[in-house]
Design an enzyme around this catalytic site. Structure first.
Site, short mmCIF file in Angstrom:
data_model
loop_
_atom_site.label_atom_id
_atom_site.label_comp_id
_atom_site.label_asym_id
_atom_site.label_seq_id
_atom_site.Cartn_x
_atom_site.Cartn_y
_atom_site.Cartn_z
N ASN A 281 0.83 -1.20 0.00
CA ASN A 281 0.00 0.00 0.00
C ASN A 281 0.87 1.26 0.00
O ASN A 281 0.58 2.23 -0.70
CB ASN A 281 -0.93 -0.01 1.21
CG ASN A 281 -1.86 1.18 1.22
OD1 ASN A 281 -2.67 1.34 0.33
ND2 ASN A 281 -1.69 2.03 2.20
N MET B 25 0.69 4.24 -2.81
CA MET B 25 0.47 5.61 -2.32
C MET B 25 1.50 6.58 -2.86
O MET B 25 1.24 7.77 -3.00
CB MET B 25 0.60 5.63 -0.79
CG MET B 25 -0.67 5.46 -0.04
SD MET B 25 -0.30 5.33 1.73
CE MET B 25 0.08 7.02 2.15
N SER C 173 2.23 9.78 7.05
CA SER C 173 1.43 8.59 7.30
C SER C 173 1.94 7.44 6.43
O SER C 173 2.30 7.64 5.28
CB SER C 173 -0.03 8.88 6.95
OG SER C 173 -0.74 7.68 6.82
N CYS C 174 2.00 6.25 7.03
CA CYS C 174 2.43 5.08 6.25
C CYS C 174 1.23 4.35 5.64
O CYS C 174 1.40 3.41 4.89
CB CYS C 174 3.21 4.11 7.11
SG CYS C 174 4.83 4.73 7.53
N VAL C 175 0.03 4.74 6.04
CA VAL C 175 -1.15 4.13 5.42
C VAL C 175 -1.98 5.24 4.83
O VAL C 175 -3.10 5.13 4.57
CB VAL C 175 -1.97 3.28 6.42
CG1 VAL C 175 -1.31 1.94 6.64
CG2 VAL C 175 -2.15 4.00 7.73
#
Lengths: 167, 103
Positions: free
Chosen positions: A32, A36, B101-103
């Site tokens: 993910n 991103m 943020s990593c997510v």
């Protein structure tokens, strides 16, 4: 932190061979995180990692409470391995892990996979492992693209600035 | 740090091109930064940008999942609006810092 890379990463090919919560999440976070950032991601689930994309198992992943030296009690005291064998302890620990992740806005496995595919990431299952566990395409999460051989997967891992990651 | 005039406003950008002061932002500034990212802003884009600003100014941390659950766009649409790095690009265009943020 300032990151300036003159020759940026373009593609990651991630292999997930283990089925505990933390192993699966390591894969999902890396995949993910790649999409991103606009990096292409292809994920290959094999052996026990297949649990993460098997409809019946993907919601029931567990953390090992036995043989896991990094396990600690809440508060940081060592977690005696013998405790880990008591029925219910593994489920309780796994529940706590999931609760902790939810607080950090880390989604459950299914939703996480959806986030990855929404960003263009691709999910594959290993043919040999699927045969070993007697899993068919319909047993797997709906958006799994295909069950493929190692050779097929490597064939997708070519190109400039591509990395293979084994979690 | 870099001083730059964008849409007639004097803007301070950090090394990665993010506004250092969200108060210097306005919609015209957003449109110009978006063009640098090769994005032409629609109303939908602005709905996302305004949401990001509201959340940031309220001190909330941002993640793709949170934006996807805000009821404006789903995650797939978010990737379509801001291709190649939805949270990073939308934050830059919204005039807020790069999300950690990593997510």
């Amino acid at each position: 932190m300032v990151t300036k890379e003159e020759n940026p990463l373009k593609k990651v090919c991630i292999i997930c061979a283990k089925g505990s919560i933390e192993d699966v999440y390591a894969t999902l976070v890396m995949a993910n995180g790649a999409v991103m950032e606009g990096i292409e991601a292809k994920v290959f689930f094999t052996f026990f990692g297949l649990d993460a994309i098997t409809k019946k198992q993907m919601k029931k992943l567990k953390t090992a409470t036995v043989g896991n030296p990094a396990m600690r009690m809440p508060g940081g005291l060592p977690f005696p391995t013998l405790l880990g064998v008591i029925p219910g302890v593994e489920a309780g620990v796994s529940w706590m892990m999931k609760k902790g992740m939810d607080k950090l806005d880390i989604p459950p496995v299914g939703e996480f996979l959806e986030m990855i595919t929404a960003g263009g990431g691709e999910i594959f299952a290993c043919k040999m492992a699927a045969e070993m566990f007697k899993l068919k395409k319909e047993d797997l999460w709906d958006e799994v693209i295909d069950i493929i051989t190692v050779g097929d997967f490597y064939a997708m891992c070519g190109g400039e600035n591509t990395q293979i990651i084994f979690t | 740090m870099e001083e730059k005039s964008i849409a007639g406003v004097n803007i301070t950008l950090n090394e990665e091109g993010y506004l250092t002061d969200p108060e210097q932002w306005n919609e015209d500034v957003a449109k110009e930064i978006a063009l640098e990212e090769e994005i032409e802003l629609s109303d939908k884009h602005f709905e996302v940008l305004n949401y990001l600003r509201e959340q940031f100014l309220a001190g909330e941390s941002l993640s793709i999942r949170k934006v996807g659950n805000a009821g404006i766009v789903n995650i797939k649409e978010l990737y379509q609006l801001f291709p190649g790095g939805p949270l990073k690009k939308s934050s830059r265009i919204a005039g807020i810092p790069k999300p950690a943020s990593c997510v």
